[in-house]
Design an enzyme around this catalytic site. Structure first.
Site, PDB file in Angstrom:
ATOM      1  N   LEU A   1     -12.979  31.347  19.788  1.00  0.00           N
ATOM      2  CA  LEU A   1     -11.922  31.253  18.217  1.00  0.00           C
ATOM      3  C   LEU A   1     -10.220  30.631  19.110  1.00  0.00           C
ATOM      4  CD1 LEU A   1     -12.710  33.296  15.349  1.00  0.00           C
ATOM      5  CD2 LEU A   1     -13.737  30.846  16.549  1.00  0.00           C
TER       6      LEU A   1
ATOM      7  N   LYS B   1     -12.480  16.853  16.764  1.00  0.00           N
ATOM      8  CA  LYS B   1     -12.878  16.379  18.074  1.00  0.00           C
ATOM      9  C   LYS B   1     -13.995  16.215  18.448  1.00  0.00           C
ATOM     10  CE  LYS B   1     -12.209  19.970  21.275  1.00  0.00           C
ATOM     11  NZ  LYS B   1     -13.536  19.914  22.051  1.00  0.00           N
ATOM     12  N   ASP B   2     -15.271  16.755  18.495  1.00  0.00           N
ATOM     13  CA  ASP B   2     -15.861  16.368  18.237  1.00  0.00           C
ATOM     14  C   ASP B   2     -16.475  14.971  17.789  1.00  0.00           C
ATOM     15  OD1 ASP B   2     -19.005  15.679  18.461  1.00  0.00           O
ATOM     16  OD2 ASP B   2     -19.140  17.104  19.742  1.00  0.00           O
TER      17      ASP B   2
ATOM     18  N   GLY C   1     -14.050  20.222  12.903  1.00  0.00           N
ATOM     19  CA  GLY C   1     -12.861  19.685  13.360  1.00  0.00           C
ATOM     20  C   GLY C   1     -13.230  18.168  13.716  1.00  0.00           C
TER      21      GLY C   1
ATOM     22  N   HIS D   1      -9.817  25.821  15.776  1.00  0.00           N
ATOM     23  CA  HIS D   1     -10.452  27.544  14.652  1.00  0.00           C
ATOM     24  C   HIS D   1     -10.080  27.468  13.301  1.00  0.00           C
ATOM     25  CE1 HIS D   1     -13.162  27.779  18.210  1.00  0.00           C
ATOM     26  NE2 HIS D   1     -14.449  27.032  17.553  1.00  0.00           N
TER      27      HIS D   1
ATOM     28  N   MET E   1     -18.972  28.849  17.043  1.00  0.00           N
ATOM     29  CA  MET E   1     -19.609  29.080  18.212  1.00  0.00           C
ATOM     30  C   MET E   1     -18.480  30.671  19.181  1.00  0.00           C
ATOM     31  SD  MET E   1     -22.492  26.957  20.187  1.00  0.00           S
ATOM     32  CE  MET E   1     -21.158  26.308  21.397  1.00  0.00           C
TER      33      MET E   1
ATOM     34  N   SER F   1     -12.253  26.014  23.520  1.00  0.00           N
ATOM     35  CA  SER F   1     -12.514  26.690  23.681  1.00  0.00           C
ATOM     36  C   SER F   1     -12.811  26.731  25.800  1.00  0.00           C
ATOM     37  CB  SER F   1     -13.862  27.499  23.301  1.00  0.00           C
ATOM     38  OG  SER F   1     -13.574  27.630  22.023  1.00  0.00           O
TER      39      SER F   1
END
Length: 252
Positions: free
Chosen positions: A31, A147-148, A145, A35, A28, A184
């Site tokens: 970066l 992370k989520d 990733g 990313h 999204m 981000s």
């Protein structure tokens, strides 16, 4: 690097690639090194690397969060060009949602928990836009990733449920030296917030029950959204200076 703005443009290019392995990283914007780690893995495992930059408004239930999302297309495209990306897909809302979001992909169980519990429609937006991007890019491998991790789990389920011929590859969380998961949204924190934020992961890593971890986070000055262990993974989301941070740890 070639910048493409419409599915029609990309389809012509895609048809000309003659069976080459395509690695795809959806983003999204805004970066960062997390990313770029996905981009580098895609480059190392494929012949062609495609990145999308599209701030997907259908997954934002908080419009202020959308407006303040820290993305800069000029900076992002420069980073991707330097990283050696072959194609950057950068569509508009009108391009991605010619139906004005009348049609969507919905998951009825896990998407209602954790991040989905207080963000109605969030994962509908995520699943729908990724399905569209997959149909446009038709990648061999797609990189996300960890992370989520909830998002990654739901996307894996979608690929399996719809018999999609795509390898979904989860990549380890990239962290600062102090343990903070790179995001981000970290850019929205003040210097004091950035100094405090690493305590989030530190407290999660110290162990204890979900309620004990939540209490320790509150004592440390975080506003807890949730702390929950599901299938051997500890998930947590907190607010710091009104900025929402997420993290997860394998606790099997």
């Amino acid at each position: 690097m070639k910048i493409i703005n419409t599915p029609e443009e990309f389809k012509k290019i895609r048809d000309s690639l003659n069976g080459k392995k395509i690695g795809f990283v959806p983003t999204m914007g805004g970066l960062h090194n997390g990313h770029l780690s996905l981009v580098n893995k895609a480059k190392s495992e494929n012949e062609i690397t495609v990145v999308s930059v599209y701030l997907n408004e259908t997954q934002f239930n908080d419009k202020n969060d959308l407006v303040t999302y820290p993305a800069n297309f000029k900076d992002d495209s420069a980073l991707l060009e330097k990283a050696g990306v072959d194609y950057l897909f950068a569509p508009s809302y009108a391009v991605m949602y010619p139906d004005d979001y009348r049609y969507m992909v919905t998951e009825k169980d896990f998407s209602k928990k954790l991040c989905g519990a207080k963000r109605p429609g969030h994962f509908d937006g995520v699943l729908t836009v990724v399905m569209k991007l997959f149909n446009i890019v038709r990648p061999t491998n797609a990189y996300f990733g960890e992370k989520d991790f909830q998002q990654l789990t739901l996307l894996r389920g979608m690929v399996e449920a719809f018999f999609m011929n795509i390898n979904l590859i989860g990549c380890p969380i990239v962290r600062e030296e102090n343990g903070l998961a790179i995001s981000s949204r970290n850019r929205k924190l003040s210097s004091a917030g950035l100094a405090k934020a690493p305590e989030f992961h530190k407290i999660m890593s110290q162990g204890g029950s979900d309620s004990e971890i939540a209490a320790n986070l509150e004592k440390a000055g975080f506003k807890v959204d949730y702390v929950s262990t599901i299938n051997g993974r500890l998930y947590a989301a907190v607010f710091l200076e009104d900025v929402r941070l997420i993290d997860n740890i394998d606790v099997k």
